[in-house]
Design a protein around this motif. Structure first.
Motif, PDB file in Angstrom:
ATOM      1  N   ALA B 313       0.833  -1.203   0.000  1.00 11.83           N
ATOM      2  CA  ALA B 313       0.000   0.000   0.000  1.00 11.83           C
ATOM      3  C   ALA B 313       0.873   1.261   0.000  1.00 11.83           C
ATOM      4  N   GLY B 314       1.926   1.234   0.819  1.00 16.56           N
ATOM      5  CA  GLY B 314       2.817   2.390   0.887  1.00 16.56           C
ATOM      6  C   GLY B 314       3.470   2.689  -0.454  1.00 16.56           C
ATOM      7  N   GLU B 315       3.929   1.639  -1.110  1.00 10.94           N
ATOM      8  CA  GLU B 315       4.572   1.795  -2.409  1.00 10.94           C
ATOM      9  C   GLU B 315       3.570   2.328  -3.442  1.00 10.94           C
ATOM     10  N   ALA B 316       2.360   1.781  -3.424  1.00 13.25           N
ATOM     11  CA  ALA B 316       1.324   2.218  -4.375  1.00 13.25           C
ATOM     12  C   ALA B 316       1.010   3.709  -4.185  1.00 13.25           C
ATOM     13  N   CYS B 317       0.871   4.107  -2.947  1.00 12.96           N
ATOM     14  CA  CYS B 317       0.541   5.520  -2.668  1.00 12.96           C
ATOM     15  C   CYS B 317       1.661   6.440  -3.152  1.00 12.96           C
ATOM     16  N   ARG B 318       2.884   6.023  -2.866  1.00 12.80           N
ATOM     17  CA  ARG B 318       4.031   6.862  -3.228  1.00 12.80           C
ATOM     18  C   ARG B 318       4.140   6.993  -4.740  1.00 12.80           C
ATOM     19  N   ARG B 319       4.035   5.857  -5.435  1.00 12.10           N
ATOM     20  CA  ARG B 319       4.222   5.889  -6.889  1.00 12.10           C
ATOM     21  C   ARG B 319       3.084   6.605  -7.601  1.00 12.10           C
ATOM     22  N   MET B 320       1.897   6.531  -7.021  1.00 14.36           N
ATOM     23  CA  MET B 320       0.761   7.225  -7.627  1.00 14.36           C
ATOM     24  C   MET B 320       0.673   8.677  -7.163  1.00 14.36           C
ATOM     25  N   ASP B 321       1.634   9.063  -6.349  1.00 20.51           N
ATOM     26  CA  ASP B 321       1.707  10.452  -5.887  1.00 20.51           C
ATOM     27  C   ASP B 321       0.426  10.881  -5.169  1.00 20.51           C
ATOM     28  N   ILE B 322      -0.046  10.018  -4.297  1.00 14.74           N
ATOM     29  CA  ILE B 322      -1.194  10.403  -3.459  1.00 14.74           C
ATOM     30  C   ILE B 322      -0.773  10.422  -1.992  1.00 14.74           C
ATOM     31  N   GLY B 323       0.505  10.696  -1.762  1.00 13.95           N
ATOM     32  CA  GLY B 323       0.970  10.863  -0.388  1.00 13.95           C
ATOM     33  C   GLY B 323       1.427   9.568   0.237  1.00 13.95           C
ATOM     34  N   SER B 324       1.329   9.501   1.554  1.00 13.55           N
ATOM     35  CA  SER B 324       1.786   8.324   2.300  1.00 13.55           C
ATOM     36  C   SER B 324       0.587   7.536   2.796  1.00 13.55           C
ATOM     37  N   PHE B 325       0.731   6.240   2.797  1.00 11.11           N
ATOM     38  CA  PHE B 325      -0.337   5.358   3.267  1.00 11.11           C
ATOM     39  C   PHE B 325      -0.641   5.656   4.730  1.00 11.11           C
ATOM     40  N   ALA B 326      -1.916   5.913   5.034  1.00  9.32           N
ATOM     41  CA  ALA B 326      -2.317   6.271   6.398  1.00  9.32           C
ATOM     42  C   ALA B 326      -3.161   5.165   7.049  1.00  9.32           C
ATOM     43  N   ARG B 327      -4.122   4.633   6.324  1.00  6.00           N
ATOM     44  CA  ARG B 327      -4.934   3.547   6.881  1.00  6.00           C
ATOM     45  C   ARG B 327      -5.657   2.798   5.773  1.00  6.00           C
ATOM     46  N   GLY B 328      -6.093   1.590   6.122  1.00  3.94           N
ATOM     47  CA  GLY B 328      -6.778   0.814   5.109  1.00  3.94           C
ATOM     48  C   GLY B 328      -7.615  -0.266   5.732  1.00  3.94           C
ATOM     49  N   SER B 329      -8.561  -0.780   4.968  1.00  2.00           N
ATOM     50  CA  SER B 329      -9.320  -1.932   5.452  1.00  2.00           C
ATOM     51  C   SER B 329      -9.501  -2.912   4.311  1.00  2.00           C
ATOM     52  N   VAL B 330      -9.191  -4.157   4.625  1.00  2.00           N
ATOM     53  CA  VAL B 330      -9.313  -5.254   3.674  1.00  2.00           C
ATOM     54  C   VAL B 330     -10.518  -6.086   4.074  1.00  2.00           C
ATOM     55  N   ALA B 331     -11.390  -6.351   3.111  1.00  2.00           N
ATOM     56  CA  ALA B 331     -12.584  -7.149   3.424  1.00  2.00           C
ATOM     57  C   ALA B 331     -12.398  -8.572   2.919  1.00  2.00           C
ATOM     58  N   PHE B 332     -12.675  -9.537   3.786  1.00  2.00           N
ATOM     59  CA  PHE B 332     -12.687 -10.951   3.412  1.00  2.00           C
ATOM     60  C   PHE B 332     -14.148 -11.396   3.446  1.00  2.00           C
ATOM     61  N   PRO B 333     -14.448 -12.589   2.934  1.00  2.00           N
ATOM     62  CA  PRO B 333     -15.842 -13.054   3.004  1.00  2.00           C
ATOM     63  C   PRO B 333     -16.376 -13.152   4.434  1.00  2.00           C
ATOM     64  N   THR B 334     -15.495 -13.487   5.395  1.00  2.00           N
ATOM     65  CA  THR B 334     -16.011 -13.690   6.759  1.00  2.00           C
ATOM     66  C   THR B 334     -15.393 -12.727   7.762  1.00  2.00           C
ATOM     67  N   GLY B 335     -15.056 -11.570   7.330  1.00  2.00           N
ATOM     68  CA  GLY B 335     -14.455 -10.619   8.273  1.00  2.00           C
ATOM     69  C   GLY B 335     -13.548  -9.670   7.526  1.00  2.00           C
ATOM     70  N   GLY B 336     -12.442  -9.332   8.151  1.00  2.00           N
ATOM     71  CA  GLY B 336     -11.534  -8.424   7.466  1.00  2.00           C
ATOM     72  C   GLY B 336     -10.353  -8.031   8.320  1.00  2.00           C
ATOM     73  N   ALA B 337      -9.575  -7.120   7.789  1.00  2.00           N
ATOM     74  CA  ALA B 337      -8.428  -6.588   8.519  1.00  2.00           C
ATOM     75  C   ALA B 337      -8.441  -5.074   8.397  1.00  2.00           C
ATOM     76  N   ALA B 338      -8.070  -4.420   9.475  1.00  2.00           N
ATOM     77  CA  ALA B 338      -7.951  -2.959   9.479  1.00  2.00           C
ATOM     78  C   ALA B 338      -6.506  -2.621   9.809  1.00  2.00           C
ATOM     79  N   ILE B 339      -5.966  -1.622   9.126  1.00  2.00           N
ATOM     80  CA  ILE B 339      -4.565  -1.244   9.331  1.00  2.00           C
ATOM     81  C   ILE B 339      -4.503   0.275   9.461  1.00  2.00           C
ATOM     82  N   VAL B 340      -3.736   0.731  10.437  1.00  2.00           N
ATOM     83  CA  VAL B 340      -3.478   2.170  10.573  1.00  2.00           C
ATOM     84  C   VAL B 340      -1.971   2.339  10.655  1.00  2.00           C
ATOM     85  N   ARG B 341      -1.453   3.285   9.905  1.00  2.00           N
ATOM     86  CA  ARG B 341      -0.024   3.548   9.965  1.00  2.00           C
ATOM     87  C   ARG B 341       0.163   4.973  10.497  1.00  2.00           C
ATOM     88  N   ARG B 342       0.908   5.110  11.566  1.00  2.00           N
ATOM     89  CA  ARG B 342       1.081   6.415  12.187  1.00  2.00           C
ATOM     90  C   ARG B 342       2.530   6.518  12.633  1.00  2.00           C
TER      91      ARG B 342
END
Lengths: 115, 378
Positions: B313-342
């Motif tokens: 995610a960090g690499e994608a944000c940097r290369r697309m010039d949309i800043g630094s990765f701050a947070r994200g959420s990945v959805a799975f069929p039975t739940g998911g993952a949440a990530i915050v970078r600070r």
């Protein structure tokens, strides 16, 4: 496919969208002037690959990834045969764009299934 | 005083008396608001700005100042937009960008300047103002995206106008802030050569001495990014010559996370229904604290997965010039993952029922807040 991307372009805050295959090939795209297709496509493919590898390792399958950066937002959603990638303004509330994006995902899925 | 004046004066007088005898943010705001209701915009602005000198950062007073300034600027904005539409000229762009900057709408100011530089690529003033706004953002928020754009814009000014003095000083500030002291000295010496009577610069240079050059494996981009990773500038610009007054900078070390305290907090939060894994990773992706509940993933596997996702995610944000990765959420069929970078630290949660996707990220952000406090960005 193009009509789906056009409809997304009308959603406030959407800077562009594209459909990429699992191998990173761009099926179609409609991007704002500040986004370059080759860059967005390559990065989306890399992100999809990296995320899938990571979640496969833990026995999961990812349906979507909503990513927020300091100066933008991106949603990558699995439509079955391909991925819908939507790039948004940093100030847009993802919740407000969610309905349209989900609708777009369904339409791309249907198109992919030959419907 | 007419009848209207009588009715207008009475509540206004009461509010004036209240603001004078029992000054408080609410009393001052109420007085300013009354002036607005009576159409007395200038008076409202004076009251609110004076109030902010005593009660700094009061949101209500700031809102009032912004409201009045916007109203005041409406005609000028309209006129300048018409000018730009009919015959785009650098001066109109710069004036309009300045108005938006004064109103605090930096995004609008930067969009205008970007448009100006696209249409008029040789326009030094627009590049310089863009660089200045980005630099000031960077000094305050230490987000690499702003620093890198400041560097690019000011480099463009340097290319178009090598002797541009304001650009020289802005570059000197940027270099010093990120620790490229030798480069900063170079710029300051050039400015001193151009204006030998600049005693403020001379004094600062005397204090700095002769710092060593940058190691070959470092460049300005990497220094800008390194400051973001640590969450603070390398050097404070306090006392730096010609710095814009009142500019707040983010200096000082980023808060260190105590692993013992972190583990305690992680264990406490892991009791939230639906939380299967909760982990805190340092800059290198190593575990600071981690907990796995029943149904959760193997801790090492979870750590690896999160580190991979955050890196992608960090690499994608940097290369697309949309800043630094701050947070994200990945959805799975039975739940998911949440990530915050600070501030270089990654906080991640894997969840299932009964936790829902839209609750996970706010819960994780609340946890991050407790761990290291507020602040956006990466």
């Amino acid at each position: 496919m193009r009509s789906v991307l056009r409809a997304l372009a009308d959603v406030p805050g959407v800077r562009g969208s594209m459909v990429v295959t699992q191998d990173g090939i761009v099926v179609d795209s409609l991007l704002g002037r500040t986004l370059r297709q080759e860059v967005v496509g390559a990065m989306a493919a890399s992100l999809i690959l990296g995320t899938r590898k990571a979640v496969d390792r833990v026995g999961q399958a990812f349906e979507s990834f909503a990513l927020v950066s300091t100066h933008g937002k991106m949603i990558v959603a699995d439509t079955g045969s391909a991925f819908l990638v939507v790039v948004l303004d940093r100030n847009i509330d993802l919740g407000s764009a969610e309905l349209e994006i989900r609708s777009a995902v369904r339409k791309v899925k249907t198109l992919g299934e030959g419907g | 005083m007419g009848l209207l004046g009588f009715f207008q004066g009475s509540p206004l007088k009461k509010l004036e008396s209240e603001a004078e005898n029992n000054p408080s943010p609410d009393a001052v705001a109420a007085l300013a608001q009354k002036h607005i209701e009576l159409g007395q915009m200038e008076e409202a602005l004076v009251v609110a700005e004076r109030g902010l000198q005593t009660f700094r950062n009061t949101p209500r007073l700031k809102d009032i100042v912004l409201f009045v300034k916007k109203k005041r600027s409406a005609d000028a904005i309209r006129r300048l937009r018409d000018e730009i539409r009919v015959k785009p000229a650098a001066q109109a762009y710069s004036q309009l960008a300045d108005i938006y900057r004064d109103l605090g709408d930096l995004d609008q100011a930067l969009d205008l300047l970007a448009e100006c530089t696209e249409r008029l690529p040789g326009e030094v003033a627009a590049w310089r103002l863009m660089g200045q706004i980005r630099l000031e953002n960077y000094l305050q928020e230490v987000i690499a995206y702003d620093g890198l754009h400041a560097w690019r814009a000011l480099s463009k000014v340097r290319e178009l106008s090598p002797e541009d003095a304001p650009c020289r000083m802005l570059l000197a500030q940027l270099f010093f802030a990120v620790g490229a002291n030798a480069l900063s000295v170079q710029e300051l010496k050039a400015e001193l050569a151009a204006t030998p009577t600049a005693l403020d610069i001379k004094g600062f240079l005397d204090d700095l001495g002769n710092p060593p050059p940058l190691p070959k494996d470092l460049n300005i981009e990497s220094l800008i990014e390194r400051c973001e990773e640590t969450g603070a500038l390398t050097n404070s610009l306090k006392g730096f010559p010609r710095l814009r007054p009142g500019l707040v900078q983010k200096t000082g070390a980023a808060p260190k996370i105590n692993p013992v305290a972190a583990t305690g907090l992680v264990r406490e939060r892991a009791g939230t229904p639906g939380v299967l894994n909760l982990a805190v990773l340092d800059r290198e992706g190593r575990v600071v604290a981690s907990v796995r509940n029943e149904g959760g993933l193997d801790e090492e596997a979870f750590r690896e997965a999160i580190a991979q996702v955050a890196a992608s995610a960090g690499e994608a944000c940097r290369r697309m010039d949309i800043g630094s990765f701050a947070r994200g959420s990945v959805a799975f069929p039975t739940g998911g993952a949440a990530i915050v970078r600070r501030r270089g630290t990654t906080f991640a949660m894997f969840f299932g029922d009964p936790m829902k996707q839209d609750r996970a990220l706010p819960i994780l952000e609340d946890f991050v807040q407790k761990m290291i406090g507020g602040g956006g960005g990466a």
